[in-house]
Design a protein around this motif. Structure first.
Motif, PDB file in Angstrom:
ATOM      1  N   GLU A  67     -36.132 -53.217 -13.591  1.00 48.32           N
ATOM      2  CA  GLU A  67     -35.402 -52.217 -14.354  1.00 48.32           C
ATOM      3  C   GLU A  67     -35.864 -52.253 -15.796  1.00 48.32           C
ATOM      4  OE1 GLU A  67     -31.156 -52.319 -13.945  1.00 48.32           O
ATOM      5  OE2 GLU A  67     -31.334 -53.154 -11.938  1.00 48.32           O
ATOM      6  N   LEU A  68     -35.963 -51.082 -16.386  1.00 45.76           N
ATOM      7  CA  LEU A  68     -36.373 -51.005 -17.780  1.00 45.76           C
ATOM      8  C   LEU A  68     -35.133 -51.207 -18.645  1.00 45.76           C
ATOM      9  CD1 LEU A  68     -38.832 -48.010 -17.540  1.00 45.76           C
ATOM     10  CD2 LEU A  68     -39.340 -50.453 -17.490  1.00 45.76           C
ATOM     11  N   ILE A  69     -34.978 -52.423 -19.130  1.00 40.36           N
ATOM     12  CA  ILE A  69     -33.830 -52.762 -19.960  1.00 40.36           C
ATOM     13  C   ILE A  69     -34.324 -53.308 -21.288  1.00 40.36           C
ATOM     14  CG2 ILE A  69     -32.293 -53.237 -18.005  1.00 40.36           C
ATOM     15  CD1 ILE A  69     -32.901 -56.229 -18.465  1.00 40.36           C
ATOM     16  N   ALA A  70     -33.451 -53.292 -22.265  1.00 38.41           N
ATOM     17  CA  ALA A  70     -33.804 -53.875 -23.553  1.00 38.41           C
ATOM     18  C   ALA A  70     -33.677 -55.386 -23.434  1.00 38.41           C
ATOM     19  CB  ALA A  70     -32.886 -53.339 -24.645  1.00 38.41           C
ATOM     20  N   ALA A  71     -34.787 -56.062 -23.486  1.00 40.30           N
ATOM     21  CA  ALA A  71     -34.801 -57.517 -23.400  1.00 40.30           C
ATOM     22  C   ALA A  71     -35.872 -58.030 -24.347  1.00 40.30           C
ATOM     23  CB  ALA A  71     -35.091 -57.974 -21.971  1.00 40.30           C
ATOM     24  N   GLN A  72     -35.654 -59.212 -24.861  1.00 38.73           N
ATOM     25  CA  GLN A  72     -36.638 -59.799 -25.765  1.00 38.73           C
ATOM     26  C   GLN A  72     -37.947 -60.035 -25.041  1.00 38.73           C
ATOM     27  OE1 GLN A  72     -35.131 -62.816 -28.363  1.00 38.73           O
ATOM     28  NE2 GLN A  72     -37.052 -63.927 -28.289  1.00 38.73           N
ATOM     29  N   GLY A  73     -39.031 -59.860 -25.732  1.00 33.54           N
ATOM     30  CA  GLY A  73     -40.345 -60.095 -25.152  1.00 33.54           C
ATOM     31  C   GLY A  73     -41.125 -58.812 -24.989  1.00 33.54           C
ATOM     32  N   LEU A  74     -42.288 -58.937 -24.407  1.00 29.08           N
ATOM     33  CA  LEU A  74     -43.158 -57.782 -24.214  1.00 29.08           C
ATOM     34  C   LEU A  74     -42.487 -56.780 -23.286  1.00 29.08           C
ATOM     35  CD1 LEU A  74     -45.986 -56.612 -24.815  1.00 29.08           C
ATOM     36  CD2 LEU A  74     -46.747 -57.707 -22.704  1.00 29.08           C
ATOM     37  N   THR A  75     -42.317 -55.577 -23.757  1.00 24.23           N
ATOM     38  CA  THR A  75     -41.641 -54.533 -22.984  1.00 24.23           C
ATOM     39  C   THR A  75     -42.635 -53.648 -22.249  1.00 24.23           C
ATOM     40  OG1 THR A  75     -39.850 -54.496 -24.588  1.00 24.23           O
ATOM     41  CG2 THR A  75     -40.058 -52.592 -23.160  1.00 24.23           C
ATOM     42  N   HIS A  76     -43.699 -53.280 -22.927  1.00 25.38           N
ATOM     43  CA  HIS A  76     -44.734 -52.447 -22.325  1.00 25.38           C
ATOM     44  C   HIS A  76     -45.988 -52.564 -23.170  1.00 25.38           C
ATOM     45  CE1 HIS A  76     -43.293 -49.609 -25.427  1.00 25.38           C
ATOM     46  NE2 HIS A  76     -44.553 -49.196 -25.444  1.00 25.38           N
ATOM     47  N   PHE A  77     -47.077 -52.042 -22.634  1.00 20.58           N
ATOM     48  CA  PHE A  77     -48.247 -51.821 -23.459  1.00 20.58           C
ATOM     49  C   PHE A  77     -48.750 -50.424 -23.143  1.00 20.58           C
ATOM     50  CE2 PHE A  77     -49.719 -54.223 -19.781  1.00 20.58           C
ATOM     51  CZ  PHE A  77     -50.865 -53.562 -19.371  1.00 20.58           C
ATOM     52  N   ALA A  78     -49.477 -49.853 -24.092  1.00 19.67           N
ATOM     53  CA  ALA A  78     -49.939 -48.482 -23.951  1.00 19.67           C
ATOM     54  C   ALA A  78     -51.453 -48.461 -23.801  1.00 19.67           C
ATOM     55  CB  ALA A  78     -49.516 -47.658 -25.168  1.00 19.67           C
ATOM     56  N   ILE A  79     -51.907 -47.547 -22.957  1.00 18.86           N
ATOM     57  CA  ILE A  79     -53.332 -47.332 -22.783  1.00 18.86           C
ATOM     58  C   ILE A  79     -53.618 -45.884 -23.148  1.00 18.86           C
ATOM     59  CG2 ILE A  79     -55.252 -47.267 -21.147  1.00 18.86           C
ATOM     60  CD1 ILE A  79     -53.885 -49.519 -19.606  1.00 18.86           C
TER      61      ILE A  79
END
Length: 129
Positions: A67-79
């Motif tokens: 699930e996409l939740i607000a959590a500490q750490g790497l959330t995503h990266f973009a290409i």
């Protein structure tokens, strides 16, 4: 300065390697294996010089939910994929091939077109122009 590489743990080393090579034109290094056989990895190199390190070792703990939740750490990266047309085409191709598209096509506040997909391990990737 620039980010030289990001690293991801995976229990699906070969599947992840194929995903990043197939959809993002990455070039895989020769597989590295430590002499004890406890660690394996590939570096996936991209045309701009950035790399993604895919790593495997026994005992990796899998996430229970993606699930996409607000959590500490790497959330995503973009290409960045080159054009709006490529964002659209790659999103459709990835979806057609059975991978999850979590965020459909949308324009950001900065005016960029993006979509959000999950790789085979559920890591969140923004496809952007």
């Amino acid at each position: 300065m620039r980010i030289e590489h990001l690293a991801l743990w995976t229990n699906q080393l070969e599947i992840m390697k194929e995903f990043y090579c197939k959809y993002f034109e990455g070039k895989a290094s020769k597989k590295y294996m430590d002499k004890n056989g406890d660690f394996e990895s590939y570096f996936i190199a991209f045309d701009d010089g950035s790399r993604l390190e895919l790593m495997y070792t026994s005992g990796i703990v899998e996430q229970e939910s993606y699930e996409l939740i607000a959590a500490q750490g790497l959330t995503h990266f973009a290409i960045e994929v080159g054009s709006e047309l490529m964002v659209r085409r790659l999103t459709e191709r990835i979806k057609r091939d059975g991978y999850t598209v979590t965020g459909g096509l949308r324009y950001t506040n900065e005016g960029y077109l993006e979509s959000v997909i999950l790789d085979p391990d559920g890591n969140c990737i923004e496809l952007i122009i």
